[in-house]
Each structure stands twice: as structure tokens, then as C-alpha cells.
Design a protein around this motif. Structure first.
Motif, PDB file in Angstrom:
ATOM      1  N   LEU A   1     -32.702   6.641  54.040  1.00  0.00           N
ATOM      2  CA  LEU A   1     -33.219   7.581  53.043  1.00  0.00           C
ATOM      3  C   LEU A   1     -34.442   8.330  53.585  1.00  0.00           C
ATOM      4  O   LEU A   1     -34.562   9.549  53.426  1.00  0.00           O
ATOM      5  CB  LEU A   1     -33.578   6.805  51.777  1.00  0.00           C
ATOM      6  N   LEU A   2     -35.343   7.592  54.248  1.00  0.00           N
ATOM      7  CA  LEU A   2     -36.557   8.218  54.769  1.00  0.00           C
ATOM      8  C   LEU A   2     -36.219   9.193  55.895  1.00  0.00           C
ATOM      9  O   LEU A   2     -36.730  10.315  55.927  1.00  0.00           O
ATOM     10  CB  LEU A   2     -37.535   7.152  55.266  1.00  0.00           C
TER      11      LEU A   2
ATOM     12  N   ARG B   1     -34.443  16.562  56.422  1.00  0.00           N
ATOM     13  CA  ARG B   1     -34.233  17.694  55.522  1.00  0.00           C
ATOM     14  C   ARG B   1     -35.427  18.626  55.516  1.00  0.00           C
ATOM     15  O   ARG B   1     -35.288  19.836  55.410  1.00  0.00           O
ATOM     16  CB  ARG B   1     -34.000  17.189  54.115  1.00  0.00           C
TER      17      ARG B   1
ATOM     18  N   ILE C   1     -21.326   2.063  51.873  1.00  0.00           N
ATOM     19  CA  ILE C   1     -22.175   1.864  50.695  1.00  0.00           C
ATOM     20  C   ILE C   1     -23.432   2.729  50.790  1.00  0.00           C
ATOM     21  O   ILE C   1     -23.863   3.326  49.793  1.00  0.00           O
ATOM     22  CB  ILE C   1     -22.531   0.365  50.546  1.00  0.00           C
TER      23      ILE C   1
ATOM     24  N   PRO D   1     -22.329  -1.930  45.370  1.00  0.00           N
ATOM     25  CA  PRO D   1     -23.596  -1.235  45.593  1.00  0.00           C
ATOM     26  C   PRO D   1     -24.470  -1.303  44.337  1.00  0.00           C
ATOM     27  O   PRO D   1     -23.944  -1.319  43.220  1.00  0.00           O
ATOM     28  CB  PRO D   1     -23.181   0.208  45.856  1.00  0.00           C
TER      29      PRO D   1
ATOM     30  N   GLN E   1     -20.719   9.425  35.817  1.00  0.00           N
ATOM     31  CA  GLN E   1     -21.754   8.836  34.971  1.00  0.00           C
ATOM     32  C   GLN E   1     -22.198   9.800  33.873  1.00  0.00           C
ATOM     33  O   GLN E   1     -22.549   9.388  32.777  1.00  0.00           O
ATOM     34  CB  GLN E   1     -22.952   8.440  35.839  1.00  0.00           C
TER      35      GLN E   1
ATOM     36  N   ILE F   1     -18.783   9.287  41.508  1.00  0.00           N
ATOM     37  CA  ILE F   1     -19.342   8.327  40.556  1.00  0.00           C
ATOM     38  C   ILE F   1     -20.532   8.946  39.823  1.00  0.00           C
ATOM     39  O   ILE F   1     -20.722   8.748  38.625  1.00  0.00           O
ATOM     40  CB  ILE F   1     -19.740   7.021  41.277  1.00  0.00           C
TER      41      ILE F   1
ATOM     42  N   GLY G   1     -19.263   8.477  46.260  1.00  0.00           N
ATOM     43  CA  GLY G   1     -20.556   8.362  45.583  1.00  0.00           C
ATOM     44  C   GLY G   1     -20.825   9.546  44.668  1.00  0.00           C
ATOM     45  O   GLY G   1     -21.299   9.398  43.543  1.00  0.00           O
TER      46      GLY G   1
ATOM     47  N   VAL H   1     -37.618  14.325  47.696  1.00  0.00           N
ATOM     48  CA  VAL H   1     -36.664  14.564  48.791  1.00  0.00           C
ATOM     49  C   VAL H   1     -35.747  15.716  48.417  1.00  0.00           C
ATOM     50  O   VAL H   1     -35.468  16.610  49.216  1.00  0.00           O
ATOM     51  CB  VAL H   1     -35.830  13.297  49.089  1.00  0.00           C
ATOM     52  N   ARG H   2     -35.280  15.718  47.148  1.00  0.00           N
ATOM     53  CA  ARG H   2     -34.356  16.753  46.706  1.00  0.00           C
ATOM     54  C   ARG H   2     -34.987  18.142  46.804  1.00  0.00           C
ATOM     55  O   ARG H   2     -34.354  19.095  47.200  1.00  0.00           O
ATOM     56  CB  ARG H   2     -33.954  16.463  45.264  1.00  0.00           C
TER      57      ARG H   2
ATOM     58  N   LEU I   1     -44.049   7.789  51.969  1.00  0.00           N
ATOM     59  CA  LEU I   1     -43.756   7.219  53.289  1.00  0.00           C
ATOM     60  C   LEU I   1     -44.874   6.281  53.730  1.00  0.00           C
ATOM     61  O   LEU I   1     -44.649   5.133  54.129  1.00  0.00           O
ATOM     62  CB  LEU I   1     -43.612   8.372  54.278  1.00  0.00           C
TER      63      LEU I   1
ATOM     64  N   PHE J   1     -24.868   9.341  45.566  1.00  0.00           N
ATOM     65  CA  PHE J   1     -25.090   9.095  44.141  1.00  0.00           C
ATOM     66  C   PHE J   1     -26.486   9.563  43.733  1.00  0.00           C
ATOM     67  O   PHE J   1     -26.680  10.125  42.655  1.00  0.00           O
ATOM     68  CB  PHE J   1     -24.920   7.608  43.834  1.00  0.00           C
ATOM     69  N   LEU J   2     -27.454   9.326  44.604  1.00  0.00           N
ATOM     70  CA  LEU J   2     -28.829   9.739  44.295  1.00  0.00           C
ATOM     71  C   LEU J   2     -28.975  11.258  44.375  1.00  0.00           C
ATOM     72  O   LEU J   2     -30.014  11.799  44.020  1.00  0.00           O
ATOM     73  CB  LEU J   2     -29.814   9.084  45.263  1.00  0.00           C
ATOM     74  N   GLY J   3     -27.934  11.941  44.843  1.00  0.00           N
ATOM     75  CA  GLY J   3     -27.979  13.400  44.907  1.00  0.00           C
ATOM     76  C   GLY J   3     -28.647  13.917  46.161  1.00  0.00           C
ATOM     77  O   GLY J   3     -29.014  15.087  46.233  1.00  0.00           O
ATOM     78  N   VAL J   4     -28.830  13.073  47.181  1.00  0.00           N
ATOM     79  CA  VAL J   4     -29.447  13.545  48.418  1.00  0.00           C
ATOM     80  C   VAL J   4     -28.502  13.345  49.598  1.00  0.00           C
ATOM     81  O   VAL J   4     -28.923  13.367  50.731  1.00  0.00           O
ATOM     82  CB  VAL J   4     -30.793  12.835  48.704  1.00  0.00           C
TER      83      VAL J   4
ATOM     84  N   GLY K   1     -34.688  12.238  54.376  1.00  0.00           N
ATOM     85  CA  GLY K   1     -35.682  13.068  53.706  1.00  0.00           C
ATOM     86  C   GLY K   1     -36.527  13.842  54.699  1.00  0.00           C
ATOM     87  O   GLY K   1     -36.748  15.047  54.534  1.00  0.00           O
TER      88      GLY K   1
ATOM     89  N   VAL L   1     -24.656   1.420  36.804  1.00  0.00           N
ATOM     90  CA  VAL L   1     -23.803   2.296  36.005  1.00  0.00           C
ATOM     91  C   VAL L   1     -22.851   1.469  35.139  1.00  0.00           C
ATOM     92  O   VAL L   1     -22.652   1.762  33.951  1.00  0.00           O
ATOM     93  CB  VAL L   1     -23.016   3.252  36.934  1.00  0.00           C
TER      94      VAL L   1
ATOM     95  N   ARG M   1     -29.340  23.838  55.137  1.00  0.00           N
ATOM     96  CA  ARG M   1     -29.329  22.459  54.637  1.00  0.00           C
ATOM     97  C   ARG M   1     -27.953  21.999  54.177  1.00  0.00           C
ATOM     98  O   ARG M   1     -27.527  20.895  54.454  1.00  0.00           O
ATOM     99  CB  ARG M   1     -30.326  22.320  53.500  1.00  0.00           C
TER     100      ARG M   1
ATOM    101  N   PHE N   1     -26.264   0.824  42.764  1.00  0.00           N
ATOM    102  CA  PHE N   1     -26.155   1.869  41.745  1.00  0.00           C
ATOM    103  C   PHE N   1     -24.933   1.664  40.872  1.00  0.00           C
ATOM    104  O   PHE N   1     -24.961   1.943  39.674  1.00  0.00           O
ATOM    105  CB  PHE N   1     -26.140   3.256  42.400  1.00  0.00           C
TER     106      PHE N   1
ATOM    107  N   ALA O   1     -22.477   6.259  49.940  1.00  0.00           N
ATOM    108  CA  ALA O   1     -22.214   6.391  48.506  1.00  0.00           C
ATOM    109  C   ALA O   1     -23.528   6.390  47.725  1.00  0.00           C
ATOM    110  O   ALA O   1     -23.713   7.168  46.787  1.00  0.00           O
ATOM    111  CB  ALA O   1     -21.313   5.257  48.032  1.00  0.00           C
ATOM    112  N   THR O   2     -24.462   5.510  48.146  1.00  0.00           N
ATOM    113  CA  THR O   2     -25.736   5.420  47.440  1.00  0.00           C
ATOM    114  C   THR O   2     -26.509   6.727  47.556  1.00  0.00           C
ATOM    115  O   THR O   2     -26.984   7.271  46.555  1.00  0.00           O
ATOM    116  CB  THR O   2     -26.580   4.266  48.016  1.00  0.00           C
TER     117      THR O   2
ATOM    118  N   THR P   1     -33.577   5.681  39.614  1.00  0.00           N
ATOM    119  CA  THR P   1     -32.802   6.911  39.435  1.00  0.00           C
ATOM    120  C   THR P   1     -31.685   6.695  38.424  1.00  0.00           C
ATOM    121  O   THR P   1     -31.444   7.539  37.565  1.00  0.00           O
ATOM    122  CB  THR P   1     -32.218   7.369  40.779  1.00  0.00           C
TER     123      THR P   1
ATOM    124  N   PHE Q   1     -40.079   9.834  44.290  1.00  0.00           N
ATOM    125  CA  PHE Q   1     -39.768  10.072  45.699  1.00  0.00           C
ATOM    126  C   PHE Q   1     -38.424  10.775  45.859  1.00  0.00           C
ATOM    127  O   PHE Q   1     -38.303  11.722  46.629  1.00  0.00           O
ATOM    128  CB  PHE Q   1     -39.775   8.753  46.474  1.00  0.00           C
ATOM    129  N   ILE Q   2     -37.405  10.298  45.117  1.00  0.00           N
ATOM    130  CA  ILE Q   2     -36.077  10.924  45.239  1.00  0.00           C
ATOM    131  C   ILE Q   2     -36.161  12.406  44.872  1.00  0.00           C
ATOM    132  O   ILE Q   2     -35.595  13.270  45.555  1.00  0.00           O
ATOM    133  CB  ILE Q   2     -35.063  10.198  44.328  1.00  0.00           C
TER     134      ILE Q   2
ATOM    135  N   MET R   1     -43.561  13.265  49.582  1.00  0.00           N
ATOM    136  CA  MET R   1     -42.786  12.510  50.568  1.00  0.00           C
ATOM    137  C   MET R   1     -43.700  11.799  51.552  1.00  0.00           C
ATOM    138  O   MET R   1     -43.512  10.613  51.848  1.00  0.00           O
ATOM    139  CB  MET R   1     -41.862  13.461  51.346  1.00  0.00           C
TER     140      MET R   1
END
Lengths: 327, 304
Positions: free
Chosen positions: B145-146, B152, B236, A142, B263, B259, B256, A281-282, A293, B243-246, B149, A148, B160, A144, B239-240, A266, A277-278, A289
Motif C-alpha cells: 500500500l505504501l 502514484r 488477496i 481477506p 457492497q 466486491i 476486489g 493516497v486516492r 508514512l 477494494f480500498l479503491g487504490v 501510494g 463486508v 495514472r 475486507f 483484491a484488498t 475503510t 491515509f487511504i 501521506m
């Protein structure tokens, strides 16, 4: 021809309208805008007046029309989290993302074509086999994780390159660039490799497959029979004929590079649009967003439109097919 | 000959036995899946039981006794003294659960819509295929991802955390249904015009029965290939996002998430918190990918 172009453009507009509808629905149904605007002590009458004044009681369609009109002018309101106009936020971060995407795109193309040609010409060499095996691992890893691991090796253990940020930037007109300063260039190396690696393996495999196909063609045998040098045959004839599909795929991948920039940004805390964007979302920052989009949809729709239209221009068979079905 | 014997003699089994890559990949995938399923019995510690954790055990390097407690851990411990090996087993469980659930969701949706489009044709078909075309022009991880988001945004904040994993499954599933729908639609259109289907229609077999009993079994080969490669992609993707926290909430860490945690400790020298979950994810994704590649070649009659 004209009918095809018009139909294709109408389709793109329709896609954009659907994406706009989703963005609009986000605004409309996530939270109550009134309660986030007024204080605790506002009366119900005050709230209703504000609601009327803002047009929140208007019919759905007229609200949607207003939203689309404002979006077309780049007005997405103010970020809930950062309290700044969304468009300014995005525009201030766009150069970082575009610079990263451009550098990785060029890297992916140059190395992808180079490795692809090499592995096709030296099919059974040990170096070719190594490159092919490594590329298989590269496809399975992947994005990411690649980032890393690169940070671990080159930033933590060897301490050759920085692991986060953009380094120093200088302004060229309105465009802040990191390409002109040593720290900016050093900061760009790891993110660009991370972002470009997957695209590189893709291009490499495509070039290799196309080259192997073309090298078997009759006109290559003919060129050899005519006594042309290997160099002229391999690069003048074979490579040239593999480039049309390769350029198409690379063009289509441009959008993917911008999309995958979300992940790379990120990992490396790159101050670009993807990281913005991330975070939106968080924290459910709806205006950011929605704007992202719409922006990413627009990029993809335009790229696909251009590629489709170019196909139509480049490939005469498409036109013949259409003419044949009409009669 | 019994059923097992017939399976052993089939073309697929023969090609499997004669492909060392496939055998090794299958063995590796099987070991990881079994280890994940039986994690509560295999794992030496329960990383989610706070009473079994000792903060003094934190940051123990792999294979070395801890300076204070003298405990030794195969892959070391993280900041809270959790055994890395155990967290990987539990993490792989969540990764695999999300992966399988997303693939099943995408498969059911894709097959259903594909059969509908192929069997009915007309405007249903053109509408579904238009949507599919548009979706295919975006990378699936971006779609996931979209969707995640946007979803959510619609879920009230109090819920959530608990529904995150289901939202994740639906997002990844929705990003991948197109592959199945296109293949199934194509095959359904071919089968529909064949004589045995027309014969079945003439004798008055219910359309749903024709679709499910006659057409569906004929499209399962390619669907299986897509599902295997789709599993690697879904793992994957999960995990991605984590990893991005979402992705999954921090209370249920997947590979993920592990990892991502690892990090943070890279710069202070605790490399094992990052390395072992990364290897686990890589082995899982690689083995499933290789299996998918083999299955695609084995089921392709032109390559025999």
C-alpha cells in the motif's frame, strides 16, 4: 550489553532516516509547490523570489535537514485536500484508531488463548475440529471480505448493529471515547471483530501448537505422576510455559493491527487515521501521506526495538552467545 | 520408461494422489484459472462492450426473468445490466494476471538478490539482509500500500490510470521478495561450500554458470512452495487494494473491485452483486492456499 543496545538504536534511527528520505522525496518531486501557492498572474520574478524565500534553492542536504527537524517537531505542513494542519488532522483521528486497535487486540488475545487451550486439550472433540476448520477459512478470507459479510448479516439482514461510523462519543479529558455510550459500543462490535479475527486465529494456532508441544514434555508427565490435578497441570504448568512466545508474537502483532486498521476503517467508515491515509493516497495528498508514512514507521520501529531489547533481557542464552563469540 | 510415467511414479505425484484435499484444491484452482483464461469464449456476454448492454436489464435477480425484458441470468445482473457471471470471469482474469505477474516479479527479484547475497557474501550480503530484516518487520500488505501510494505520487496524473496495473504488480512484488531472497541465500551458502561446486570452480566453470546450473536447481523446491502461498497472498493483496479503491482502475474491474461495487448495493437488497464475486475470490484464495500447504508438507522430508 550497552554496545548491543546502542547498535540496535542506531539501526532504528537509520530506518527512520530512510523513511524520512522517502517522505521528503515525495514533497520535493511531486508537483511544484510554488505553482500551487501563487496565483496565475504571478511573474517569474515573484516566483523566483518566493522560491528563494522558502529555501527551495538551498542544497538538497540542508533542505532535508530542515524537513527532518520539522518532522521531529510534528510539523508536516498543511493538507492539500482538507486545508488543515496535518498534525492536527492525525491527532484528532488517532483516538478512534487506537480505541479500535486496543479493543480488537484484547478480543484477539482473550479468545485466541481460550480457543487455543481448548483445542489443544480436547484434541479430537467435534468442537475443536469445527474451530480449527473455521479458523482455516478465517485465514483465507481477506479482512475486507469478513467486514463486508458481517455488515450483510448483522447490519442489513438482522439489523442488530450499525454498519458505519463511531456512534456517539463523549470527551474524557481530551480523548473522545465511544466506549461509554451505548451507540458507541454497538458501533465498535463489528469493526473490532473484523480487525481482530485474523490475529485471533494466529494466536489460537500458536497457543495450540505450543500447548501440544509442552504437554508432551517430561515435567508435565512428572507433574501428573505427582498427582497434581488436571487443572493445576494444564493451567499452572503447561499454559504458563507457552505464554512467553505467545506474548512476544502478540506484541509484534500490535503494529499489524494498526496497519490492518486501514482496511477495517475503510469498510466501516470509521473516522480514524487509516481512512484518512487511504483518502490521501486516492487524492495524492502528499503531506498526509508523508506524515502517515513517518508515523507508522515510528510505531513499528519502536515496537520492534522494545521486543528485541526485552528478548535480550528475558533470554540469557542470547547474552551467553555474544559473550562466547567475543572471547 | 518415458518422462510422463516417471512423473506419475515420483514421490510428489504419489503424495498428491493420496491427498484428497490437494486433488480437490488443484481441480478447483485449475477450473478457475481455465475459466479466467478462456473468459472471452466462455462468458455468455462481454461486460465491457457497451453496445451489448441494456440498462433495462439492470438489477435482475439470479435465475429469474427480468420484469421488462424477460432475459434470465444465472447470477443476475448489476446496476448497468451487466451479467455478473461474465464480470466474474473477466474479473478473475485481471486478479490472476496481477497475482501471477507479482509473484513472478517477486520471485525473479528475490532469487536474483538471494543468489547474489549467498554467493558473494561480504557487505553485499549484510546490506541485503539488513534491508530484508527491516522489511519483514512490516506486514507486506502495508508495504504494498505504501509503495503504491508513493509511486502514484511520482507518476503524472494523466498516466495514472493506464499504468496503475503495472504499478500495482511492482508494489505487491516488492512487498514479497524477501521470502524468496532469504531461502535462496541460505541454500546458496550451503551449496557453495559443497565439493561439487568447488570441483566445478577448480576446472574453471564460469561463476554465473555454476550459480544458474548447479545452485539454482537445488533451491527450487522451497521456492515453489513460497511462490504458491505467495500467489494466494498476492491475489488477496490485489483484491484488498482494489477494494480500498487504490488498485486497478474502474475500467478494468478485478474481483476486489466487483466486491466494492457489490457492497454499495447491499442495503438496497441486491445481494447477488456482492455474494458471487465474494465466493469466487474465496474459492480462488482457499484452493491456492490449500495447494501451497500440501506442497510444503509434501516437499518436507521430515514429514514423510
Amino acid at each position: 550489553m550497552l554496545a548491543y543496545i546502542l547498535r540496535r538504536i542506531a539501526q532504528s534511527v537509520l530506518v527512520m532516516l530512510v523513511v524520512a528520505l522517502v517522505s521528503f522525496a515525495l514533497f520535493r518531486f511531486v508537483g511544484d509547490p510554488i505553482s500551487s501557492m501563487v496565483g496565475q498572474e504571478a511573474t517569474i520574478a515573484d516566483r523566483d523570489a518566493l522560491r528563494e524565500q522558502l529555501g527551495l534553492n538551498d542544497p538538497f542536504l540542508s533542505q532535508f535537514a530542515t524537513f527532518v527537524m520539522r518532522a521531529a517537531q510534528g510539523n508536516f505542513g498543511i493538507s492539500y485536500r482538507l486545508q488543515e494542519p496535518v498534525m492536527e488532522l492525525i491527532l484528532s483521528r488517532l483516538p478512534a484508531t487506537l480505541e479500535l486497535a486496543m479493543v480488537s487486540g484484547v478480543l484477539a488475545f482473550v479468545f485466541g488463548v481460550g480457543f487455543g487451550v481448548y483445542t489443544a486439550l480436547r484434541r479430537n472433540g467435534w468442537l475443536s475440529n469445527t474451530i480449527m476448520t473455521v479458523s482455516l477459512v478465517g485465514v483465507s478470507l481477506p479482512t475486507f471480505l469478513i467486514g463486508v459479510l458481517l455488515i450483510w448479516v448483522f447490519a442489513v439482514e438482522l439489523q442488530w448493529l450499525p454498519s458505519f461510523g463511531r456512534g456517539n462519543v463523549v470527551m474524557v479529558g481530551d480523548w473522545p471515547t465511544g466506549l461509554l455510550t451505548p451507540s458507541g459500543r454497538a458501533s465498535l462490535v463489528l469493526p473490532a471483530i473484523t480487525l481482530g479475527l485474523y490475529q485471533m486465529t494466529l494466536i489460537m494456532r500458536l497457543v495450540r501448537a505450543e500447548m501440544l508441544e509442552v504437554l508432551r514434555a517430561d515435567y508435565i508427565k512428572f507433574a501428573r505422576a505427582r498427582g497434581l490435578s488436571n487443572r493445576a497441570v494444564n493451567f499452572g504448568h503447561a499454559l504458563k510455559n507457552t505464554m512467553v512466545p505467545v506474548i512476544t508474537i502478540t506484541g509484534l502483532q500490535l503494529g499489524s493491527i494498526i496497519a490492518f486498521a486501514i482496511i477495517t476503517e475503510t469498510v466501516f467508515q470509521w473516522p480514524g487515521v487509516g481512512a484518512l491515509f487511504i483518502n490521501s493516497v486516492r487524492f495524492v495528498d502528499v503531506p498526509v501521506m508523508a506524515a502517515y508514512l513517518m508515523m507508522i514507521a515510528l510505531v513499528f520501529v519502536i515496537i520492534n526495538l522494545i521486543v528485541d531489547l526485552l528478548y535480550y533481557v528475558v533470554d540469557p542464552r542470547l547474552r551467553v552467545d555474544r559473550a562466547a563469540t567475543r572471547h | 520408461m518415458n518422462r510422463l510415467g516417471r512423473m506419475w511414479d515420483s514421490d510428489i505425484a504419489w503424495s498428491f494422489r493420496h491427498s484428497p484435499v490437494a486433488v480437490v484444491a488443484a481441480a478447483m484452482a485449475l477450473i478457475i484459472i481455465l475459466a479466467a483464461v478462456f473468459a472471452p469464449w466462455i462468458a455468455p456476454y462481454n461486460p465491457f462492450d457497451p453496445s451489448s448492454l441494456n440498462l433495462m436489464d439492470g438489477f435482475t435477480p439470479p435465475g429469474e426473468p427480468n420484469a421488462f425484458t424477460g432475459n434470465t441470468y444465472l447470477m443476475g445482473t448489476d446496476n448497468q445490466g451487466r451479467d455478473i457471471f461474465s464480470t466474474i470471469l473477466y474479473g478473475a482474469r485481471i486478479s490472476l494476471f496481477v497475482g501471477f505477474a507479482a509473484v513472478i516479479f517477486a520471485m525473479v527479484l528475490g532469487i536474483g538478490l538471494g543468489l547474489l547475497a549467498g554467493w558473494r557474501g561480504g557487505w553485499v550480503d549484510s546490506l541485503l539482509m539488513r534491508v530484508a530484516d527491516v522489511q519483514l518487520s512490516f506486514p507486506s500488505i502495508l508495504i504494498a500500500l505504501l509503495i503504491f501510494g508513493v509511486a502514484r505520487g511520482f507518476i503524472p496524473p494523466s498516466m495514472r490510470e493506464e499504468v496503475a496495473i503495472w504499478v500495482l504488480i511492482v508494489s505487491i512484488g516488492l512487498s514479497d521478495w524477501v521470502q524468496y531472497a532469504r531461502v535462496v541465500r541460505g541454500a546458496a551458502m550451503v551449496e557453495k561450500s559443497k565439493e561439487y561446486v568447488q570441483a566445478a570452480r577448480v576446472i574453471g566453470v564460469h561463476p554465473a554458470r555454476i550459480v544458474l546450473r548447479h545452485i539454482l536447481p537445488n533451491v527450487m523446491g522451497p521456492v515453489l512452495v513460497i511462490a504458491t502461498i505467495g500467489l494466494a497472498l498476492a491475489i488477496i493483496a490485489e483484491a484488498t487494494l482494489s477494494f480500498l479503491g487504490v488498485g486497478v482502475p474502474p475500467t478494468q474491474p478485478s474481483l476486489g473491485t466487483l466486491i466494492r461495487i457489490g457492497q454499495q448495493y447491499l442495503f438496497s437488497g441486491e445481494w447477488w452483486i456482492l455474494l458471487f464475486p465474494s465466493i469466487a475470490l474465496l474459492l480462488l484464495a482457499l484452493s491456492v492456499n490449500l495447494l501451497g500447504d500440501w506442497l510444503r508438507d509434501a516437499l518436507n522430508p521430515r514429514l514423510r
